[in-house]
Enzyme design. Structure first.
Site, PDB file in Angstrom:
ATOM      1  CG  LEU A  54      -1.901  -1.216   1.223  1.00  0.00           C
ATOM      2  CD1 LEU A  54      -2.465  -1.471   2.614  1.00  0.00           C
ATOM      3  CD2 LEU A  54      -3.018  -0.955   0.216  1.00  0.00           C
ATOM      4  N   PRO A  55       0.270   2.416  -0.347  1.00  0.00           N
ATOM      5  CG  PRO A  55      -1.046   3.945  -1.531  1.00  0.00           C
ATOM      6  CD  PRO A  55      -1.117   2.638  -0.787  1.00  0.00           C
ATOM      7  CB  THR A  95       8.259   2.119   1.742  1.00  0.00           C
ATOM      8  OG1 THR A  95       8.854   1.214   0.818  1.00  0.00           O
ATOM      9  CG2 THR A  95       9.348   2.899   2.458  1.00  0.00           C
ATOM     10  CE  LYS A 145      12.265   1.128   0.503  1.00  0.00           C
ATOM     11  NZ  LYS A 145      12.495   0.786  -0.867  1.00  0.00           N
ATOM     12  CE  LYS A 180       6.098   5.933   1.431  1.00  0.00           C
ATOM     13  NZ  LYS A 180       5.507   4.716   0.921  1.00  0.00           N
TER      14      LYS A 180
HETATM   15  P1  NAD Z   1       0.747   2.378  -6.096  1.00  0.00           P
HETATM   16  O1  NAD Z   1       0.155   3.669  -5.689  1.00  0.00           O
HETATM   17  O2  NAD Z   1       1.003   2.104  -7.546  1.00  0.00           O
HETATM   18  O3  NAD Z   1      -0.133   1.154  -5.530  1.00  0.00           O
HETATM   19  C1  NAD Z   1      -0.809   1.179  -4.306  1.00  0.00           C
HETATM   20  C2  NAD Z   1      -2.130   0.456  -4.494  1.00  0.00           C
HETATM   21  O4  NAD Z   1      -2.795   0.396  -3.231  1.00  0.00           O
HETATM   22  C3  NAD Z   1      -3.084   1.155  -5.469  1.00  0.00           C
HETATM   23  O5  NAD Z   1      -3.502   0.240  -6.463  1.00  0.00           O
HETATM   24  C4  NAD Z   1      -4.253   1.606  -4.571  1.00  0.00           C
HETATM   25  O6  NAD Z   1      -5.509   1.589  -5.238  1.00  0.00           O
HETATM   26  C5  NAD Z   1      -4.178   0.573  -3.458  1.00  0.00           C
HETATM   27  N1  NAD Z   1      -4.837   1.001  -2.237  1.00  0.00           N
HETATM   28  C6  NAD Z   1      -4.716   2.165  -1.574  1.00  0.00           C
HETATM   29  N2  NAD Z   1      -5.471   2.166  -0.456  1.00  0.00           N
HETATM   30  C7  NAD Z   1      -6.078   0.960  -0.421  1.00  0.00           C
HETATM   31  C8  NAD Z   1      -6.985   0.358   0.490  1.00  0.00           C
HETATM   32  N3  NAD Z   1      -7.423   1.011   1.578  1.00  0.00           N
HETATM   33  N4  NAD Z   1      -7.418  -0.884   0.213  1.00  0.00           N
HETATM   34  C9  NAD Z   1      -6.989  -1.547  -0.890  1.00  0.00           C
HETATM   35  N5  NAD Z   1      -6.130  -1.028  -1.782  1.00  0.00           N
HETATM   36  C10 NAD Z   1      -5.677   0.219  -1.548  1.00  0.00           C
HETATM   37  O7  NAD Z   1       2.118   2.277  -5.262  1.00  0.00           O
HETATM   38  P2  NAD Z   1       3.390   1.340  -5.593  1.00  0.00           P
HETATM   39  O8  NAD Z   1       4.336   2.065  -6.477  1.00  0.00           O
HETATM   40  O9  NAD Z   1       2.904  -0.019  -5.967  1.00  0.00           O
HETATM   41  O10 NAD Z   1       4.089   1.308  -4.150  1.00  0.00           O
HETATM   42  C11 NAD Z   1       3.542   0.533  -3.088  1.00  0.00           C
HETATM   43  C12 NAD Z   1       4.496   0.593  -1.912  1.00  0.00           C
HETATM   44  O11 NAD Z   1       5.777   0.092  -2.318  1.00  0.00           O
HETATM   45  C13 NAD Z   1       4.734   2.016  -1.379  1.00  0.00           C
HETATM   46  O12 NAD Z   1       4.781   1.981   0.022  1.00  0.00           O
HETATM   47  C14 NAD Z   1       6.080   2.392  -1.987  1.00  0.00           C
HETATM   48  O13 NAD Z   1       6.777   3.341  -1.199  1.00  0.00           O
HETATM   49  C15 NAD Z   1       6.781   1.036  -2.009  1.00  0.00           C
HETATM   50  N6  NAD Z   1       7.843   0.908  -3.020  1.00  0.00           N
HETATM   51  C16 NAD Z   1       7.630   1.349  -4.286  1.00  0.00           C
HETATM   52  C17 NAD Z   1       8.630   1.202  -5.229  1.00  0.00           C
HETATM   53  C18 NAD Z   1       8.422   1.685  -6.646  1.00  0.00           C
HETATM   54  O14 NAD Z   1       9.404   1.762  -7.417  1.00  0.00           O
HETATM   55  N7  NAD Z   1       7.207   1.971  -7.074  1.00  0.00           N
HETATM   56  C19 NAD Z   1       9.855   0.596  -4.891  1.00  0.00           C
HETATM   57  C20 NAD Z   1      10.025   0.111  -3.584  1.00  0.00           C
HETATM   58  C21 NAD Z   1       9.011   0.281  -2.654  1.00  0.00           C
END
Ligand code: NAD
Length: 299
Positions: free
Chosen positions: A65-66, A96, A171, A246
């Site tokens: 999740l975000p 994260t 991390k 972030k």
């Molecule tokens: P994203 O925004 O693409 O995906 C998050 C998903 O969570 C979305 O599909 C959203 O609809 C869903 N969501 C939000 N609230 C919700 C709820 N209450 N119930 C169900 N679903 C819900 O984000 P991402 O890029 O996939 O990143 C996810 C996590 O991974 C973050 O914490 C980010 O910091 C971490 N991360 C991301 C990357 C990257 O390169 N994108 C790399 C390492 C870590």
């Protein structure tokens, strides 16, 4: 084969969910975005339209999740995970989030009879799709042992970092180092250019000398020396400035909570905040190279 609930099918979660399916697990998937759920279904997961149906039979409940507030909401709301899952299900949060948020989520879960791990990842979307993420896991050793096979279906490296929150601690410290080292690398390439060295020549020397680092050899912010780096495609499609900002803010919070001094981490956060304010939030974080090139001694 395990019964797995997967919540959060965004940029990262979609690929992770597909890799669990491809490893033979039964995966029930939920996201607030119904298109994301449909895509997971196409990849072989079972679609759920509520958290309750998603977690009903799960042995493992994975969240991606975000931010921390989403994780706490999904875990503890009345219609959330803890109200609907079997208490023997293991909670694995791969998002994260702040170290303190991870520790409080695990201890609240524990008071309700659940076991929980924080398991943030390093690697980005390409690694999530390829199943080559690095997992940094905080929690009890026996829970880590139970989760390892599931995490290996999504990643290449799976590390136990210690008790609850230590995955997020690893991390946050790692990404603060990455944010600082990218700026340092950009400044070094800019200085070399101003002194008459082209990027290839400086790269060939410094990548074999003591300045060598991942930001240089795998992700060079100056176009040219590393063909796969985002610098060769106008800094598109990589690890976004907004994500780095972030992570640096999480590091600042963790530093404030623990009394650690992070002067360079603070400066790095300010620098990425400037990029963010300039409308570059979706560019790869190595776009800081341009910022460094454009600055003058008066700035
Ligand atoms: P994203 O925004 O693409 O995906 C998050 C998903 O969570 C979305 O599909 C959203 O609809 C869903 N969501 C939000 N609230 C919700 C709820 N209450 N119930 C169900 N679903 C819900 O984000 P991402 O890029 O996939 O990143 C996810 C996590 O991974 C973050 O914490 C980010 O910091 C971490 N991360 C991301 C990357 C990257 O390169 N994108 C790399 C390492 C870590």
């Amino acid at each position: 084969m395990s019964n797995i609930a997967f919540i959060g099918l965004g940029n990262m979660g979609s690929g992770m969910c597909a890799n669990l399916v491809n490893s033979g697990h039964r995966v029930v998937a939920f996201d607030l975005n119904s298109d994301a759920v449909s895509n997971a279904e196409k990849a072989g997961a079972i679609a759920a339209d509520t958290i309750a149906t998603c977690v009903a039979d799960a042995e493992f409940i994975i969240t991606m999740l975000p931010a921390g507030k989403h994780v706490h909401g999904v875990y503890f709301e009345a219609s959330g995970v803890l109200a609907n899952a079997n208490a023997n299900a293991l909670l694995i949060d791969c998002s994260t989030i702040a170290v303190a948020e991870a520790r409080s989520a695990a201890s609240q879960a524990q008071t309700q009879g659940f076991r929980a791990l924080d398991a943030p990842v390093s690697g980005g979307v390409a690694a999530a799709n390829a199943g080559t993420l690095t997992f940094m896991v905080g929690g009890e050793a026996d829970d880590f042992a139970r989760a390892t096979g599931v995490l290996q279906a999504m990643g290449q490296n799976v590390f136990h970092a210690g008790p609850s929150g230590n995955g997020q601690a690893a991390k946050t410290a790692n990404n603060m180092l990455l944010g600082i080292s990218m700026i340092a690398t950009a400044e070094a390439f800019n200085l070399a250019a101003k002194l008459g060295l082209d990027a290839e020549t400086f790269f060939n020397i410094s990548s074999k000398a003591s300045g060598q680092c991942w930001s240089m050899t795998s992700y060079c912010p100056a176009p040219g020396p590393v063909p796969s780096a985002p610098s060769n495609r106008d800094y598109e499609a990589g690890f976004a400035v907004a994500m780095m900002l972030k992570d640096l803010r999480l590091a600042q919070d963790a530093a404030a909570d623990s009394g650690a001094v992070v002067h360079l981490g603070d400066q790095a956060a300010n620098r990425y905040a400037e990029l963010d304010a300039q409308g570059l939030s979706s560019k790869d974080f190595s776009v800081v190279m341009r910022h460094v090139e454009q600055r003058t001694p008066a700035d």
